[in-house]
Scaffold this motif. Structure first.
Motif, short mmCIF file in Angstrom:
data_model
loop_
_atom_site.label_atom_id
_atom_site.label_comp_id
_atom_site.label_asym_id
_atom_site.label_seq_id
_atom_site.Cartn_x
_atom_site.Cartn_y
_atom_site.Cartn_z
N ILE A 247 0.86 -1.17 0.00
CA ILE A 247 0.00 0.00 0.00
C ILE A 247 0.90 1.23 0.00
CG2 ILE A 247 -1.90 1.20 1.13
CD1 ILE A 247 -2.47 -1.39 2.68
N ALA A 248 0.65 2.15 -0.92
CA ALA A 248 1.49 3.34 -1.05
C ALA A 248 0.70 4.60 -0.76
CB ALA A 248 2.08 3.43 -2.45
N TYR A 249 1.36 5.57 -0.14
CA TYR A 249 0.78 6.90 0.03
C TYR A 249 1.88 7.93 0.00
CZ TYR A 249 2.06 6.57 5.07
OH TYR A 249 2.72 6.42 6.26
N VAL A 250 1.47 9.20 -0.19
CA VAL A 250 2.43 10.30 -0.10
C VAL A 250 2.25 10.95 1.26
CG1 VAL A 250 3.28 12.47 -1.05
CG2 VAL A 250 2.46 10.66 -2.59
N ASP A 251 3.31 10.91 2.04
CA ASP A 251 3.34 11.49 3.37
C ASP A 251 3.52 13.00 3.24
OD1 ASP A 251 4.08 12.35 5.91
OD2 ASP A 251 5.72 10.93 6.14
N ARG A 252 2.53 13.76 3.74
CA ARG A 252 2.52 15.22 3.67
C ARG A 252 2.86 15.72 2.26
NH1 ARG A 252 6.69 15.33 8.39
NH2 ARG A 252 6.98 13.29 7.40
N PRO A 253 1.91 15.53 1.32
CA PRO A 253 2.18 15.87 -0.08
C PRO A 253 2.44 17.34 -0.33
CG PRO A 253 -0.15 15.38 0.26
CD PRO A 253 0.57 14.98 1.52
N HIS A 254 2.15 18.21 0.66
CA HIS A 254 2.40 19.64 0.50
C HIS A 254 3.67 20.08 1.22
CE1 HIS A 254 -1.99 18.78 1.39
NE2 HIS A 254 -1.90 18.77 0.08
N LEU A 255 4.23 19.21 2.07
CA LEU A 255 5.37 19.60 2.92
C LEU A 255 6.54 18.62 2.77
CD1 LEU A 255 3.37 20.58 6.14
CD2 LEU A 255 4.49 22.14 4.54
N ALA A 256 6.43 17.44 3.36
CA ALA A 256 7.54 16.47 3.30
C ALA A 256 7.68 15.83 1.92
CB ALA A 256 7.33 15.39 4.36
N MET A 257 6.54 15.56 1.27
CA MET A 257 6.51 15.01 -0.10
C MET A 257 7.30 13.71 -0.21
SD MET A 257 6.91 18.54 -2.26
CE MET A 257 5.95 20.00 -1.82
N ILE A 258 6.99 12.76 0.69
CA ILE A 258 7.68 11.48 0.70
C ILE A 258 6.70 10.37 0.32
CG2 ILE A 258 8.97 9.82 2.09
CD1 ILE A 258 9.70 12.16 3.97
N LEU A 259 7.00 9.64 -0.74
CA LEU A 259 6.24 8.45 -1.08
C LEU A 259 6.67 7.32 -0.16
CD1 LEU A 259 4.35 6.94 -3.18
CD2 LEU A 259 6.49 6.21 -4.25
N ARG A 260 5.71 6.73 0.53
CA ARG A 260 6.01 5.62 1.44
C ARG A 260 5.26 4.37 0.97
NH1 ARG A 260 8.98 7.52 5.56
NH2 ARG A 260 8.67 9.70 6.21
N VAL A 261 5.95 3.24 1.01
CA VAL A 261 5.37 1.97 0.60
C VAL A 261 5.36 1.03 1.81
CG1 VAL A 261 5.58 -0.01 -0.95
CG2 VAL A 261 6.23 2.28 -1.77
N TRP A 262 4.18 0.49 2.10
CA TRP A 262 4.00 -0.42 3.24
C TRP A 262 3.51 -1.76 2.73
CZ3 TRP A 262 4.37 1.32 8.51
CH2 TRP A 262 4.67 2.67 8.64
N ARG A 263 4.05 -2.83 3.26
CA ARG A 263 3.58 -4.18 2.90
C ARG A 263 2.53 -4.62 3.91
NH1 ARG A 263 8.28 -6.97 2.06
NH2 ARG A 263 8.02 -6.61 -0.17
N TYR A 264 1.41 -5.16 3.38
CA TYR A 264 0.36 -5.72 4.23
C TYR A 264 0.54 -7.23 4.25
CZ TYR A 264 -4.28 -6.98 5.99
OH TYR A 264 -5.32 -7.50 6.74
N GLN A 265 0.72 -7.80 5.43
CA GLN A 265 0.92 -9.23 5.55
C GLN A 265 0.51 -9.69 6.94
OE1 GLN A 265 4.95 -10.41 4.46
NE2 GLN A 265 4.12 -12.13 3.31
N ASP A 266 -0.29 -10.75 6.96
CA ASP A 266 -0.75 -11.32 8.24
C ASP A 266 -1.44 -10.28 9.12
OD1 ASP A 266 0.35 -13.80 7.50
OD2 ASP A 266 2.31 -13.24 8.30
N GLY A 267 -2.17 -9.38 8.48
CA GLY A 267 -2.97 -8.42 9.23
C GLY A 267 -2.21 -7.25 9.81
N VAL A 268 -0.96 -7.06 9.40
CA VAL A 268 -0.19 -5.91 9.87
C VAL A 268 0.48 -5.24 8.67
CG1 VAL A 268 0.24 -6.89 12.15
CG2 VAL A 268 1.89 -7.27 10.31
N VAL A 269 0.87 -3.97 8.84
CA VAL A 269 1.60 -3.26 7.80
C VAL A 269 3.00 -2.93 8.29
CG1 VAL A 269 -0.37 -2.28 6.56
CG2 VAL A 269 0.51 -1.09 8.57
N SER A 270 3.97 -3.02 7.39
CA SER A 270 5.35 -2.66 7.71
C SER A 270 5.92 -1.87 6.54
CB SER A 270 6.19 -3.91 7.98
OG SER A 270 6.12 -4.81 6.88
N GLU A 271 6.63 -0.79 6.86
CA GLU A 271 7.18 0.06 5.81
C GLU A 271 8.37 -0.64 5.15
OE1 GLU A 271 8.43 4.71 4.96
OE2 GLU A 271 8.22 4.01 7.02
N VAL A 272 8.37 -0.65 3.81
CA VAL A 272 9.42 -1.35 3.07
C VAL A 272 10.21 -0.44 2.15
CG1 VAL A 272 8.34 -3.62 3.21
CG2 VAL A 272 7.72 -2.09 1.33
#
Length: 250
Positions: free
Chosen positions: A154-179
């Motif tokens: 699952i991907a999102y842009v963290d603070r698209p007006h300020l930090a502008m960081i694309l973050r990618v998280w893996r969903y597995q076994d009911g939890v998310v971890s940033e990859v």
């Protein structure tokens, strides 16, 4: 909070299924229960002005998430007074390969900022950490198995007006971890009522469609599990250009 549950089987019939009796009927009942718990639609309800961030063009956010199941039942999950759904619309995605979608939302703590959360039939399953302060938001890109390993990211842009960081998280076994993370990107400008781009699959490989942080270039990003592959699609960052890119026409 109303927790939706599949109908319980009569005691005698459940006992018979446990012993292996009536196999065809037990399989049908199990399938029926799974279908009853399948989310068919989701929407935000209970509009509220208790959090006046206004990043999406007005001061109205949402206080509840309503899920409609395949059998027609409806369940509503109401947030506490210090949280809102600060989002355009809930997103349905099959995150674990079961064929039954989960719901991806932006859930904001009014003091700690936005987080990306995943809901299932019984409520919230997991979420990313909140950004850390009031009036800080994230804009979802989408969900897909970006690196082809069978797990969904699952991907999102963290603070698209300020930090502008694309973050990618893996969903597995009911939890998310940033990859993975990559800076200098955006998919929303303050006051816009929608979020630009998303994830497309044009030649068998998922790509995230975003803009550079200064909105000078439209960008397609792949991720192979270790590195990003970037393709610049041109200087047009209008919504029309985003739409063409999502259709693989650009």
């Amino acid at each position: 909070m109303n927790l939706a549950r599949a109908p319980r089987l009569p005691i005698r019939l459940r006992a018979g299924c446990a012993r292996g009796a009536l196999p065809a009927l037990c399989l049908w009942l199990a399938a029926s229960g799974a279908t009853a718990q399948t989310i068919a639609a989701a929407r935000y309800t209970e509009p509220t002005d208790r959090y006046a961030h206004g990043v999406l063009g007005d001061a109205i956010e949402w206080g509840a998430l309503e899920l409609t199941f395949a059998d027609g039942r409806v369940s509503t999950f109401t947030l506490p007074e210090d949280h809102v759904f600060e989002d355009v619309a809930p997103r349905l995605a099959d995150l674990d390969g079961t064929g039954a979608p989960k719901v991806i939302v932006v859930e904001t703590d009014m003091q700690a900022g936005g987080a990306l959360a995943v809901y299932g039939p019984d409520g919230k399953i997991t979420e990313t950490p909140h950004i850390g302060m009031r009036n800080r938001w994230l804009a979802p890109v989408g969900a897909a198995d970006l690196d082809g390993d069978g797990a969904v990211e699952i991907a999102y842009v963290d603070r698209p007006h300020l930090a502008m960081i694309l973050r990618v998280w893996r969903y597995q076994d009911g939890v998310v971890s940033e990859v993975a993370a990559l800076g200098g990107l955006s998919n929303h400008r303050i006051g816009e009522v929608d979020i630009a781009g998303g994830i497309r699959t044009c030649a068998g490989t998922p790509e995230m469609i975003v803009a550079t942080g200064d909105w000078s270039t439209l960008v397609a990003l792949g991720w192979d599990g270790s590195e990003f592959a970037r393709s610049d699609l041109g200087p047009d960052t209008s919504r029309g250009a985003f739409a063409r890119a999502m259709r693989c026409a650009e």
